[in-house]
Design a protein around this motif. Structure first.
Motif, PDB file in Angstrom:
ATOM      1  N   GLU A 175      57.124  -4.955  -1.883  1.00 34.67           N
ATOM      2  CA  GLU A 175      56.300  -4.501  -2.996  1.00 34.67           C
ATOM      3  C   GLU A 175      55.309  -5.578  -3.422  1.00 34.67           C
ATOM      4  O   GLU A 175      54.139  -5.296  -3.679  1.00 34.67           O
ATOM      5  CB  GLU A 175      57.182  -4.075  -4.163  1.00 34.67           C
ATOM      6  N   ALA A 176      55.755  -6.827  -3.480  1.00 36.80           N
ATOM      7  CA  ALA A 176      54.873  -7.937  -3.858  1.00 36.80           C
ATOM      8  C   ALA A 176      53.754  -8.115  -2.833  1.00 36.80           C
ATOM      9  O   ALA A 176      52.599  -8.364  -3.200  1.00 36.80           O
ATOM     10  CB  ALA A 176      55.672  -9.227  -4.008  1.00 36.80           C
ATOM     11  N   THR A 177      54.069  -7.967  -1.567  1.00 36.02           N
ATOM     12  CA  THR A 177      53.061  -8.087  -0.519  1.00 36.02           C
ATOM     13  C   THR A 177      52.038  -6.962  -0.615  1.00 36.02           C
ATOM     14  O   THR A 177      50.842  -7.179  -0.445  1.00 36.02           O
ATOM     15  CB  THR A 177      53.726  -8.108   0.876  1.00 36.02           C
ATOM     16  N   ALA A 178      52.490  -5.742  -0.915  1.00 32.80           N
ATOM     17  CA  ALA A 178      51.565  -4.614  -1.075  1.00 32.80           C
ATOM     18  C   ALA A 178      50.612  -4.871  -2.240  1.00 32.80           C
ATOM     19  O   ALA A 178      49.405  -4.615  -2.135  1.00 32.80           O
ATOM     20  CB  ALA A 178      52.344  -3.325  -1.288  1.00 32.80           C
ATOM     21  N   ARG A 179      51.129  -5.395  -3.349  1.00 32.58           N
ATOM     22  CA  ARG A 179      50.271  -5.724  -4.500  1.00 32.58           C
ATOM     23  C   ARG A 179      49.253  -6.813  -4.135  1.00 32.58           C
ATOM     24  O   ARG A 179      48.087  -6.726  -4.480  1.00 32.58           O
ATOM     25  CB  ARG A 179      51.124  -6.209  -5.672  1.00 32.58           C
ATOM     26  N   LYS A 180      49.727  -7.835  -3.416  1.00 35.69           N
ATOM     27  CA  LYS A 180      48.861  -8.951  -3.023  1.00 35.69           C
ATOM     28  C   LYS A 180      47.741  -8.457  -2.110  1.00 35.69           C
ATOM     29  O   LYS A 180      46.584  -8.841  -2.264  1.00 35.69           O
ATOM     30  CB  LYS A 180      49.683 -10.024  -2.305  1.00 35.69           C
ATOM     31  N   ARG A 181      48.058  -7.575  -1.175  1.00 32.54           N
ATOM     32  CA  ARG A 181      47.040  -7.058  -0.261  1.00 32.54           C
ATOM     33  C   ARG A 181      46.021  -6.180  -0.987  1.00 32.54           C
ATOM     34  O   ARG A 181      44.854  -6.163  -0.631  1.00 32.54           O
ATOM     35  CB  ARG A 181      47.690  -6.288   0.880  1.00 32.54           C
ATOM     36  N   THR A 201      49.684  -0.466   4.097  1.00 24.77           N
ATOM     37  CA  THR A 201      51.100  -0.137   4.016  1.00 24.77           C
ATOM     38  C   THR A 201      51.895  -1.309   4.563  1.00 24.77           C
ATOM     39  O   THR A 201      51.644  -1.773   5.670  1.00 24.77           O
ATOM     40  CB  THR A 201      51.427   1.140   4.817  1.00 24.77           C
ATOM     41  N   VAL A 202      52.831  -1.781   3.773  1.00 21.98           N
ATOM     42  CA  VAL A 202      53.683  -2.906   4.159  1.00 21.98           C
ATOM     43  C   VAL A 202      55.045  -2.327   4.518  1.00 21.98           C
ATOM     44  O   VAL A 202      55.593  -1.510   3.787  1.00 21.98           O
ATOM     45  CB  VAL A 202      53.814  -3.919   3.011  1.00 21.98           C
ATOM     46  N   ILE A 203      55.597  -2.760   5.642  1.00 21.10           N
ATOM     47  CA  ILE A 203      56.877  -2.225   6.102  1.00 21.10           C
ATOM     48  C   ILE A 203      57.851  -3.367   6.352  1.00 21.10           C
ATOM     49  O   ILE A 203      57.465  -4.439   6.791  1.00 21.10           O
ATOM     50  CB  ILE A 203      56.690  -1.371   7.378  1.00 21.10           C
ATOM     51  N   ASN A 204      59.123  -3.134   6.028  1.00 21.76           N
ATOM     52  CA  ASN A 204      60.170  -4.125   6.252  1.00 21.76           C
ATOM     53  C   ASN A 204      61.178  -3.543   7.223  1.00 21.76           C
ATOM     54  O   ASN A 204      61.792  -2.531   6.942  1.00 21.76           O
ATOM     55  CB  ASN A 204      60.869  -4.483   4.944  1.00 21.76           C
ATOM     56  N   VAL A 264      49.759   0.532  -2.347  1.00 21.87           N
ATOM     57  CA  VAL A 264      49.138   0.848  -3.628  1.00 21.87           C
ATOM     58  C   VAL A 264      48.162   1.996  -3.400  1.00 21.87           C
ATOM     59  O   VAL A 264      47.418   2.001  -2.415  1.00 21.87           O
ATOM     60  CB  VAL A 264      48.403  -0.379  -4.208  1.00 21.87           C
ATOM     61  N   ARG A 265      48.154   2.971  -4.334  1.00 17.79           N
ATOM     62  CA  ARG A 265      47.273   4.130  -4.221  1.00 17.79           C
ATOM     63  C   ARG A 265      46.572   4.364  -5.548  1.00 17.79           C
ATOM     64  O   ARG A 265      47.168   4.248  -6.608  1.00 17.79           O
ATOM     65  CB  ARG A 265      48.071   5.376  -3.848  1.00 17.79           C
ATOM     66  N   CYS A 266      45.301   4.732  -5.461  1.00 14.92           N
ATOM     67  CA  CYS A 266      44.520   5.089  -6.646  1.00 14.92           C
ATOM     68  C   CYS A 266      44.797   6.556  -6.964  1.00 14.92           C
ATOM     69  O   CYS A 266      44.691   7.417  -6.083  1.00 14.92           O
ATOM     70  CB  CYS A 266      43.030   4.877  -6.388  1.00 14.92           C
ATOM     71  N   ASN A 267      45.141   6.860  -8.200  1.00 16.54           N
ATOM     72  CA  ASN A 267      45.434   8.234  -8.595  1.00 16.54           C
ATOM     73  C   ASN A 267      44.177   9.070  -8.796  1.00 16.54           C
ATOM     74  O   ASN A 267      44.277  10.290  -8.934  1.00 16.54           O
ATOM     75  CB  ASN A 267      46.272   8.256  -9.869  1.00 16.54           C
ATOM     76  N   CYS A 268      43.004   8.448  -8.815  1.00 18.03           N
ATOM     77  CA  CYS A 268      41.756   9.202  -9.011  1.00 18.03           C
ATOM     78  C   CYS A 268      41.101   9.579  -7.681  1.00 18.03           C
ATOM     79  O   CYS A 268      40.866  10.748  -7.416  1.00 18.03           O
ATOM     80  CB  CYS A 268      40.790   8.406  -9.876  1.00 18.03           C
ATOM     81  N   CYS A 269      40.776   8.590  -6.863  1.00 16.31           N
ATOM     82  CA  CYS A 269      40.089   8.887  -5.601  1.00 16.31           C
ATOM     83  C   CYS A 269      41.021   8.846  -4.391  1.00 16.31           C
ATOM     84  O   CYS A 269      40.602   9.092  -3.274  1.00 16.31           O
ATOM     85  CB  CYS A 269      38.918   7.926  -5.400  1.00 16.31           C
ATOM     86  N   HIS A 270      42.272   8.502  -4.607  1.00 13.83           N
ATOM     87  CA  HIS A 270      43.318   8.476  -3.576  1.00 13.83           C
ATOM     88  C   HIS A 270      43.105   7.406  -2.500  1.00 13.83           C
ATOM     89  O   HIS A 270      43.643   7.518  -1.402  1.00 13.83           O
ATOM     90  CB  HIS A 270      43.510   9.849  -2.939  1.00 13.83           C
ATOM     91  N   ALA A 271      42.313   6.385  -2.814  1.00 10.93           N
ATOM     92  CA  ALA A 271      42.184   5.252  -1.901  1.00 10.93           C
ATOM     93  C   ALA A 271      43.551   4.584  -1.802  1.00 10.93           C
ATOM     94  O   ALA A 271      44.332   4.587  -2.750  1.00 10.93           O
ATOM     95  CB  ALA A 271      41.153   4.259  -2.420  1.00 10.93           C
TER      96      ALA A 271
END
Length: 73
Positions: free
Chosen positions: A61-67, A46-49, A35-42
């Motif tokens: 994708e679900a794991t990235a959202r959860k984190r 990164t989740v990898i399979n 997940v990335r912030c479009n304003c400050c780019h935080a």
């Protein structure tokens, strides 16, 4: 904003994006998401399979959202 994501912890923006990418990692096909912030780019973790390339991208994708959401308010 992606569904069910908390605002950015640094700038408070709700303009967030789930970045997804097919890539090669140590000579294996892989799928990554973060997940990335479009304003400050935080960026969140990164989740990898690597186990079943591309087959369970929804889980990645679900794991990235959860984190991204894993923090105290």
């Amino acid at each position: 904003m992606e569904d069910n994501l908390k605002p950015c912890p640094f700038c408070g923006s709700k303009k967030l994006k789930l970045e997804k990418k097919r890539t090669v990692y140590k000579r294996h096909k892989a799928y990554t998401a973060s997940v990335r912030c479009n304003c400050c780019h935080a960026r969140g973790d990164t989740v990898i399979n690597l186990t079943i390339p591309y087959a369970v991208k929804e889980d990645v994708e679900a794991t990235a959202r959860k984190r991204w959401n894993r923090r105290n308010d």
